[in-house]
Design a protein around this motif. Structure first.
Motif, PDB file in Angstrom:
ATOM      1  N   UNK A   1      -3.196  12.067  -6.092  1.00 30.55           N
ATOM      2  CA  UNK A   1      -3.525  11.838  -4.686  1.00 30.55           C
ATOM      3  C   UNK A   1      -4.103  10.435  -4.532  1.00 30.55           C
ATOM      4  N   UNK A   2      -3.688   9.724  -3.496  1.00 37.38           N
ATOM      5  CA  UNK A   2      -4.154   8.354  -3.285  1.00 37.38           C
ATOM      6  C   UNK A   2      -4.534   8.142  -1.836  1.00 37.38           C
ATOM      7  N   UNK A   3      -5.552   7.321  -1.621  1.00 38.87           N
ATOM      8  CA  UNK A   3      -5.976   6.919  -0.283  1.00 38.87           C
ATOM      9  C   UNK A   3      -5.879   5.402  -0.202  1.00 38.87           C
ATOM     10  N   UNK A   4      -5.164   4.879   0.787  1.00 37.42           N
ATOM     11  CA  UNK A   4      -4.951   3.442   0.925  1.00 37.42           C
ATOM     12  C   UNK A   4      -5.716   2.900   2.119  1.00 37.42           C
ATOM     13  N   UNK A   5      -6.405   1.764   1.923  1.00 39.40           N
ATOM     14  CA  UNK A   5      -7.119   1.085   3.000  1.00 39.40           C
ATOM     15  C   UNK A   5      -6.771  -0.406   2.928  1.00 39.40           C
ATOM     16  N   UNK A   6      -7.104  -1.139   3.996  1.00 36.23           N
ATOM     17  CA  UNK A   6      -6.675  -2.525   4.065  1.00 36.23           C
ATOM     18  C   UNK A   6      -7.775  -3.556   4.085  1.00 36.23           C
TER      19      UNK A   6
ATOM     20  N   UNK B   1       0.833  -1.202   0.000  1.00 36.30           N
ATOM     21  CA  UNK B   1       0.000   0.000   0.000  1.00 36.30           C
ATOM     22  C   UNK B   1       0.868   1.251   0.000  1.00 36.30           C
ATOM     23  N   UNK B   2       1.918   1.229   0.801  1.00 40.27           N
ATOM     24  CA  UNK B   2       2.815   2.390   0.867  1.00 40.27           C
ATOM     25  C   UNK B   2       3.520   2.613  -0.468  1.00 40.27           C
ATOM     26  N   UNK B   3       3.937   1.515  -1.119  1.00 42.09           N
ATOM     27  CA  UNK B   3       4.599   1.618  -2.419  1.00 42.09           C
ATOM     28  C   UNK B   3       3.661   2.216  -3.466  1.00 42.09           C
ATOM     29  N   UNK B   4       2.413   1.777  -3.434  1.00 42.26           N
ATOM     30  CA  UNK B   4       1.433   2.296  -4.397  1.00 42.26           C
ATOM     31  C   UNK B   4       1.196   3.787  -4.184  1.00 42.26           C
ATOM     32  N   UNK B   5       1.064   4.199  -2.920  1.00 46.88           N
ATOM     33  CA  UNK B   5       0.823   5.619  -2.623  1.00 46.88           C
ATOM     34  C   UNK B   5       2.008   6.466  -3.083  1.00 46.88           C
ATOM     35  N   UNK B   6       3.234   5.989  -2.807  1.00 46.00           N
ATOM     36  CA  UNK B   6       4.435   6.736  -3.215  1.00 46.00           C
ATOM     37  C   UNK B   6       4.510   6.839  -4.737  1.00 46.00           C
TER      38      UNK B   6
ATOM     39  N   UNK C   1       2.541  -0.648 -13.612  1.00 49.05           N
ATOM     40  CA  UNK C   1       1.576   0.037 -12.756  1.00 49.05           C
ATOM     41  C   UNK C   1       1.242   1.410 -13.343  1.00 49.05           C
ATOM     42  N   UNK C   2       2.267   2.135 -13.769  1.00 49.85           N
ATOM     43  CA  UNK C   2       2.026   3.466 -14.353  1.00 49.85           C
ATOM     44  C   UNK C   2       1.142   3.369 -15.596  1.00 49.85           C
TER      45      UNK C   2
END
Length: 449
Positions: free
Chosen positions: A21-26, A8-13, A103-104
């Motif tokens: 802007x990204x919001x990550x949830x689990x 999740x952190x990698x995706x947000x970065x 991913x990009x």
């Protein structure tokens, strides 16, 4: 959304570096709450989550927020999950370990579904008001937003390539290439080179580098017509290219990533080809993520008048002539005809009728429908059984010549090279006769002389 905090952190970065802007949830419940409270342009979801799975979320989004593009993150090699996700409404998938370059491209594709609205493209290009055609137009509008592979079934001449082009032109890839290839027209020994390209000198006759169809269609759509005609050895290579989203040209040491949408079609029953062992089951499931069927013309007879008007208008504009009228009898005959060649046959019939008609009205005799032509002359009822006494012999013979040439052209879908062979004459001789009889439309030659 992912249950792994590191991912999740990698995706947000990564998304942040793309200025997004990204919001990550689990969990699924956190995702539903976020979707209810905020507006998003794209959703990425993992498959395995503590309180459910990603498929559940894909279904939720497809039902309640159908305009939101959603993609699935799957375990490496888990094509069953990826296929199921796209059947449920995901526009694409990406496998772990996540490649940042892929991913990009996935994110660009997803955002493009909303941002790259095509202009000038219209579902009205698909002529017909029958319920089956209205349903097909509705389905095309949905399919255009997805990036999932599509299998178009339907009889020869029903308009499968037209549907494929509409799916492309109405989607986010409309500014990119649409590459169509007839799989049955490529010699088996050249297929790998045609699809994946080759390096100069990699085999006899490879005088220069060739990109291949996959790289020519990069970022666009690759339409595989008559996909059932692919030999088994090529089916294996095609499956790998689709799954890995990369290809290796013949004679090349490295692989090239490709980002294409696959649309395929065949007039054969592809599931039956699988049963008979002529088509790989794993490739079938990979290509047949979403199936759409183009109905034959005999199942939508109410559309025949609309199609006749549309085709006649187009042909007369091309030929720069005034549009003749169809007699009531000609309209009735067309309405009752079975059209084994579907819309393509209707186009050929009308093109032939315009050529034969020598007045302001197209009569039944100008249509020369297949069922009429197959009437045996021996029954004594054929209109052409004998020459009218008032008709000069030269005119009568010329009429017979024109009729036989038109029959051969119709039987070969106006492929002049094939028609010449069918008539037992050279291509040059047929071209001369076409000009002499006023049948030459000024089109490109079918063969190089």
């Amino acid at each position: 959304m992912d249950d792994e905090a590191d991912l999740r952190e990698l995706l947000v970065i990564t998304l942040g570096r793309m200025k997004l802007d990204a919001q990550a949830v689990g969990t699924v419940s956190e995702a539903r709450r976020a979707l209810q409270e905020n507006t998003f342009d794209l959703c990425l979801t993992d498959m395995n989550l503590p309180d459910g799975d990603g498929i559940e979320l894909v279904r939720h989004i497809n039902q309640h927020i159908p305009e939101l593009p959603v993609a699935m993150i799957t375990a490496y090699g888990n094509m069953e999950t990826a296929t199921l996700a796209m059947k449920e409404g995901a526009f694409d998938f990406i496998a772990k370990p996540v490649s940042l370059d892929r991913l990009r491209r996935l994110v660009d594709d997803g955002l493009g579904i909303r941002d790259k609205a095509p202009s000038g493209a219209s579902l009205e290009q698909l002529v017909g008001e029958a319920p089956s055609m209205q349903q097909l137009r509705t389905q095309i509008a949905k399919l255009a937003r997805s990036q999932a592979p599509i299998y178009i079934s339907g009889e020869s001449g029903s308009g499968k390539e037209r549907v494929a082009r509409l799916i492309h032109t109405l989607g986010p890839r409309h500014e990119k290439p649409f590459i169509a290839v007839n799989c049955g027209a490529i010699p088996s020994e050249l297929m790998e080179s045609e699809f994946f390209g080759h390096r100069k000198g990699s085999f006899t006759g490879a005088f220069e580098d060739r990109k291949g169809l996959f790289r020519e269609a990069d970022d666009g759509t690759l339409f595989l017509d008559e996909v059932a005609d692919l030999p088994l050895h090529m089916q294996v290579k095609l499956l790998r290219a689709i799954q890995e989203k990369s290809i290796r040209p013949v004679g090349e040491a490295k692989e090239f990533d490709v980002n294409i949408r696959i649309v395929c079609a065949t007039h054969k029953d592809l599931s039956e080809e699988v049963v008979q062992g002529r088509f790989r089951q794993d490739l079938y499931y990979r290509l047949n993520v979403i199936e759409t069927r183009v109905p034959p013309l005999r199942e939508r007879r109410e559309d025949i008048p609309l199609l006749v008007q549309h085709i006649m208008t187009r042909l007369c504009q091309q030929w720069q002539i005034d549009a003749p009228a169809l007699s009531r009898e000609a309209r009735d005959v067309l309405q009752q005809y079975s059209f084994p060649g579907n819309v393509r046959e209707l186009e050929n019939i009308l093109e032939r009728a315009l050529t034969l008609a020598d007045g302001p009205t197209i009569e039944v005799r100008h249509l020369q429908l297949r069922e009429q032509n197959e009437t045996p002359a021996s029954n004594g009822s054929s209109r052409e059984a004998s020459r009218p006494a008032s008709q000069p012999l030269e005119d009568y013979l010329q009429e017979i010549e024109k009729r036989e040439i038109l029959r051969a052209l119709d039987a070969t879908l106006w492929n002049r090279t094939a028609a010449a062979k069918k008539l037992g004459m050279t291509f040059r001789s047929l071209r001369y006769r076409l000009k002499k009889l006023g049948l030459d439309q000024g089109g490109d030659d079918d063969e190089n002389e």
